[in-house]
Scaffold this active site. Structure first.
Site, PDB file in Angstrom:
ATOM      1  N   GLU A  80       4.115  -3.553  12.391  1.00 25.92           N
ATOM      2  CA  GLU A  80       2.992  -2.607  11.914  1.00 25.92           C
ATOM      3  C   GLU A  80       1.881  -3.402  11.210  1.00 25.92           C
ATOM      4  OE1 GLU A  80       3.193   0.190  13.397  1.00 25.92           O
ATOM      5  OE2 GLU A  80       5.221   0.851  13.467  1.00 25.92           O
ATOM      6  N   GLU A 136       7.695   3.050  15.204  1.00 29.27           N
ATOM      7  CA  GLU A 136       8.774   3.227  14.057  1.00 29.27           C
ATOM      8  C   GLU A 136       8.925   4.922  14.116  1.00 29.27           C
ATOM      9  OE1 GLU A 136       6.834   1.053  10.551  1.00 29.27           O
ATOM     10  OE2 GLU A 136       8.716   0.399  10.642  1.00 29.27           O
ATOM     11  N   ASN A 154       0.835  -1.367   0.067  1.00 26.31           N
ATOM     12  CA  ASN A 154       0.080  -0.102  -0.045  1.00 26.31           C
ATOM     13  C   ASN A 154       0.857   1.284   0.064  1.00 26.31           C
ATOM     14  OD1 ASN A 154       0.743  -0.461   2.669  1.00 26.31           O
ATOM     15  ND2 ASN A 154      -0.957   0.685   3.436  1.00 26.31           N
ATOM     16  N   CYS A 186      -3.291   1.806   6.273  1.00 27.19           N
ATOM     17  CA  CYS A 186      -3.751   1.230   7.578  1.00 27.19           C
ATOM     18  C   CYS A 186      -4.331   2.309   8.423  1.00 27.19           C
ATOM     19  CB  CYS A 186      -2.388   0.601   8.148  1.00 27.19           C
ATOM     20  SG  CYS A 186      -1.065   1.857   8.236  1.00 27.19           S
TER      21      CYS A 186
HETATM   22  P1  NAP Z   1       0.117  -8.908   3.929  1.00 33.57           P
HETATM   23  O1  NAP Z   1      -0.591  -9.951   3.039  1.00 33.57           O
HETATM   24  O2  NAP Z   1       0.116  -9.132   5.324  1.00 33.57           O
HETATM   25  O3  NAP Z   1       1.888  -8.835   3.229  1.00 33.57           O
HETATM   26  C1  NAP Z   1       2.661  -7.882   3.714  1.00 33.57           C
HETATM   27  C2  NAP Z   1       3.983  -8.442   3.409  1.00 33.57           C
HETATM   28  O4  NAP Z   1       4.249  -9.678   4.061  1.00 33.57           O
HETATM   29  C3  NAP Z   1       4.338  -8.545   1.839  1.00 33.57           C
HETATM   30  O5  NAP Z   1       5.513  -8.264   1.472  1.00 33.57           O
HETATM   31  C4  NAP Z   1       3.786 -10.127   1.656  1.00 33.57           C
HETATM   32  O6  NAP Z   1       4.727 -10.565   0.602  1.00 33.57           O
HETATM   33  C5  NAP Z   1       4.614 -10.487   3.090  1.00 33.57           C
HETATM   34  N1  NAP Z   1       4.146 -12.023   3.448  1.00 33.57           N
HETATM   35  C6  NAP Z   1       3.009 -12.519   3.073  1.00 33.57           C
HETATM   36  N2  NAP Z   1       2.793 -13.815   3.854  1.00 33.57           N
HETATM   37  C7  NAP Z   1       4.435 -13.873   4.388  1.00 33.57           C
HETATM   38  C8  NAP Z   1       4.823 -14.950   5.203  1.00 33.57           C
HETATM   39  N3  NAP Z   1       4.285 -16.289   5.427  1.00 33.57           N
HETATM   40  N4  NAP Z   1       6.061 -14.606   5.763  1.00 33.57           N
HETATM   41  C9  NAP Z   1       6.595 -13.546   5.458  1.00 33.57           C
HETATM   42  N5  NAP Z   1       6.311 -12.571   4.815  1.00 33.57           N
HETATM   43  C10 NAP Z   1       4.995 -12.740   4.255  1.00 33.57           C
HETATM   44  O7  NAP Z   1      -0.380  -7.192   3.802  1.00 33.57           O
HETATM   45  P2  NAP Z   1      -0.505  -6.729   2.330  1.00 33.57           P
HETATM   46  O8  NAP Z   1      -1.831  -7.171   2.200  1.00 33.57           O
HETATM   47  O9  NAP Z   1       0.242  -6.447   1.582  1.00 33.57           O
HETATM   48  O10 NAP Z   1      -0.978  -5.214   3.067  1.00 33.57           O
HETATM   49  C11 NAP Z   1      -2.103  -5.038   3.673  1.00 33.57           C
HETATM   50  C12 NAP Z   1      -2.124  -4.964   4.996  1.00 33.57           C
HETATM   51  O11 NAP Z   1      -1.116  -4.124   5.481  1.00 33.57           O
HETATM   52  C13 NAP Z   1      -3.483  -4.321   5.823  1.00 33.57           C
HETATM   53  O12 NAP Z   1      -3.799  -4.766   6.870  1.00 33.57           O
HETATM   54  C14 NAP Z   1      -2.675  -3.066   6.389  1.00 33.57           C
HETATM   55  O13 NAP Z   1      -3.643  -2.526   7.619  1.00 33.57           O
HETATM   56  C15 NAP Z   1      -1.632  -3.304   6.792  1.00 33.57           C
HETATM   57  N6  NAP Z   1      -0.553  -2.085   6.638  1.00 33.57           N
HETATM   58  C16 NAP Z   1      -0.320  -1.752   8.112  1.00 33.57           C
HETATM   59  C17 NAP Z   1       0.651  -0.661   8.379  1.00 33.57           C
HETATM   60  C18 NAP Z   1       1.225  -0.201   9.501  1.00 33.57           C
HETATM   61  O14 NAP Z   1       2.279   0.725   9.748  1.00 33.57           O
HETATM   62  N7  NAP Z   1       0.511  -0.497  10.659  1.00 33.57           N
HETATM   63  C19 NAP Z   1       1.255   0.136   7.094  1.00 33.57           C
HETATM   64  C20 NAP Z   1       0.397  -0.385   6.056  1.00 33.57           C
HETATM   65  C21 NAP Z   1      -0.271  -1.494   5.722  1.00 33.57           C
HETATM   66  P3  NAP Z   1       3.676 -10.636  -0.808  1.00 33.57           P
HETATM   67  O15 NAP Z   1       2.663  -9.707  -0.937  1.00 33.57           O
HETATM   68  O16 NAP Z   1       4.668 -10.606  -1.747  1.00 33.57           O
HETATM   69  O17 NAP Z   1       2.949 -12.114  -0.646  1.00 33.57           O
END
Ligand code: NAP
Ligand code: MG
Length: 455
Positions: free
Chosen positions: A230, A434, A132, A264
């Site tokens: 995060e 962070e 994102n 997020c």
């Molecule tokens: P995600 O599916 O959890 O993926 C995040 C990252 O983790 C991606 O690089 C993903 O790789 C990787 N990943 C997936 N499975 C993994 C595993 N088993 N082991 C290690 N890494 C793994 O999240 P997203 O769909 O990309 O992003 C949306 C989420 O991020 C939302 O819930 C949002 O709230 C949260 N977010 C939080 C913050 C904050 O600062 N609190 C900021 C931004 C977003 P791939 O995508 O390449 O598979």
């Protein structure tokens, strides 16, 4: 590296690039290079490491139009947002470039000798980021990690690796030594997981969903490996009757729909005090109509498409026949993963769209009666990342923010992220903070040394 994958633009569904898909052997190779670079990087004099980070920041500044252009195409971010994001990488590097020269220990009074502490780098830090906000979120991890003397392996999301790859080139051009900052493309399940499991990776910074974060923490626990997390959010925007309603209504669409709601910190729960609910909904409607969804390269557009077809289907699943829409903005049709900004009719706090993180341009509205009611509603659920509060009563603002289970709050504004101040969540929104003055410490281990001086 055996396989590759295509990077698709969410704007027009064209293939932008084909990048390697790292398998565990490739991860091992990259981590090995980082491990080999670590002794040299930690030994560089503090002032010199600071200057290298400033050179990296300057190089990002010089490259910002190119970086922003890549993000517009790869992530569908508006050009204004993408420029801010590239600028944020530069600013975060500048901010933490002051770190190497200020990585202070303590001298602690003890009997029989002198006691001092050192802040040692951890070694290799793995930074795993979501799709994102690919640039800023990566920088919030890699800038302090590098400043503290660690080497970094950055794993961008499979959908959005292109700015991370460009940042690695920019770092190299700026003189960051070989192996100190590397980018590893691949899937989360394979490359991400191999990075977390690798014994030579001493710390993980994970940003993403709560579900995957929980899994990553479980894997890291086997090696007692520190993890900064995060995670998700479902954040409230609370509007009291005494607030500047016009200002609150004018800013509510940006707070909920910026980056197409894929934030997020998106204020996707709108809580309005009952006596002003109707008035507020009237004021909000033109503000939503003015929040234009369209080609993100057009500077007059407020939001672009969603990131993928699968994600759009997930967002749409919240709007079944039982859900009443108050009003929606316009969105293009044709190729691209478009979804219009959508405000739901005021309802009760039980619907799925109220409880779950949608991560799209959909805002739920609920009326409340008093402070206690607003706090109860805002604190409902597993998340505690951010939130906003609109009131002219300073006492009320302080009572509310102290009672609110959330890591990052704003009053009469929607600010969440400022690189000078700590950012992160409580409850299932995260672990650790962070940015801000303390972030550097999370990339060090404290070493205590006692030197006997004799009686
Ligand atoms: P995600 O599916 O959890 O993926 C995040 C990252 O983790 C991606 O690089 C993903 O790789 C990787 N990943 C997936 N499975 C993994 C595993 N088993 N082991 C290690 N890494 C793994 O999240 P997203 O769909 O990309 O992003 C949306 C989420 O991020 C939302 O819930 C949002 O709230 C949260 N977010 C939080 C913050 C904050 O600062 N609190 C900021 C931004 C977003 P791939 O995508 O390449 O598979
Ligand atoms: Mg995912």
């Amino acid at each position: 590296m055996s396989a590759t994958h295509d990077v698709i633009s969410p704007v027009d569904e064209t293939v932008l690039a084909t990048v390697p898909r790292a398998d565990p052997a490739a991860v091992d190779e990259v981590v090995g290079r980082a491990r080999a670079a670590f002794p040299g990087w930690r030994a560089i004099a503090p002032g010199e490491r600071a200057e290298l980070l400033r050179a990296f920041a300057r190089a990002v500044h010089d490259d910002r139009e190119r970086l922003a252009g890549i993000e517009v195409r790869n992530s569908g971010h508006t050009i204004a947002n993408a420029r801010w994001e590239a600028g944020n990488v530069r600013d975060v590097l500048h901010y933490f470039s002051a770190g190497p020269e200020r990585l202070l220990g303590a001298q602690i009074p003890v009997p029989g000798g002198v006691d001092i502490t050192f802040r040692e780098p951890i070694g290799v830090v793995g930074v795993i980021v979501p799709w994102n906000f690919p640039m800023p979120i990566a920088a919030w991890g890699f800038a302090p990690a590098l400043a503290a003397g660690n080497c970094v392996v950055l794993k961008p999301a499979e959908l959005t690796p292109l700015t991370a790859l460009r940042l690695a080139e920019v770092a190299h051009l700026a003189g960051i030594p070989e192996g100190v900052f590397q980018v590893l493309t691949g899937s989360g399940a394979e490359a991400g997981e191999a990075l977390v499991r690798h014994v030579d990776v001493g710390k993980i910074v994970f940003t993403g969903s709560t579900e995957v974060g929980r899994h990553v923490l479980g894997l890291a626990a086997h090696q007692i490996k520190p993890v900064t997390c995060e995670l998700g959010g479902k954040n409230a925007n609370i509007v009291f009757a005494d607030a500047d309603l016009a200002a609150a209504a004018a800013s509510a669409p940006g707070a909920a729909f910026d980056n197409a709601g894929q934030d997020c910190c998106a204020r996707s729960r709108l809580l309005v005090q009952r006596p002003v609910l109707d008035r507020f909904m009237e004021l909000l409607e033109p503000a939503v109509a003015a929040f234009r969804c369209g080609d993100p390269a057009d500077p007059s557009v407020s939001m672009g498409p969603l990131i993928s077809a699968a994600h759009r289907a997930g967002v749409a699943s919240y709007l079944d026949d039982t859900v009443a829409v108050a009003y929606r903005g316009e969105a293009p049709d044709g190729p691209g993963f478009w979804f219009p900004p959508t405000v739901l009719e005021p309802g009760g706090p039980t619907a799925r769209h109220w409880r779950e993180e949608i991560f799209g341009p959909v805002v739920s509205v609920v009326a409340f009666d008093d402070e206690a009611d607003a706090l109860r509603l805002a604190n409902e659920g597993p998340y505690g990342l951010s939130g906003s509060l609109w009131t002219r009563d300073l006492g009320r603002a302080f009572r509310m923010v102290r009672g609110w289970d959330s890591g990052t709050l704003s009053v009469n504004s929607h600010s969440s992220v400022r690189y000078w101040t700590p950012f992160g969540g409580v409850k299932q929104s995260g672990l650790g903070r962070e940015l801000g003055p303390d972030a550097l410490e999370a990339f060090t281990e404290v070493k205590n040394v006692f030197i006997a001086t004799g009686e």
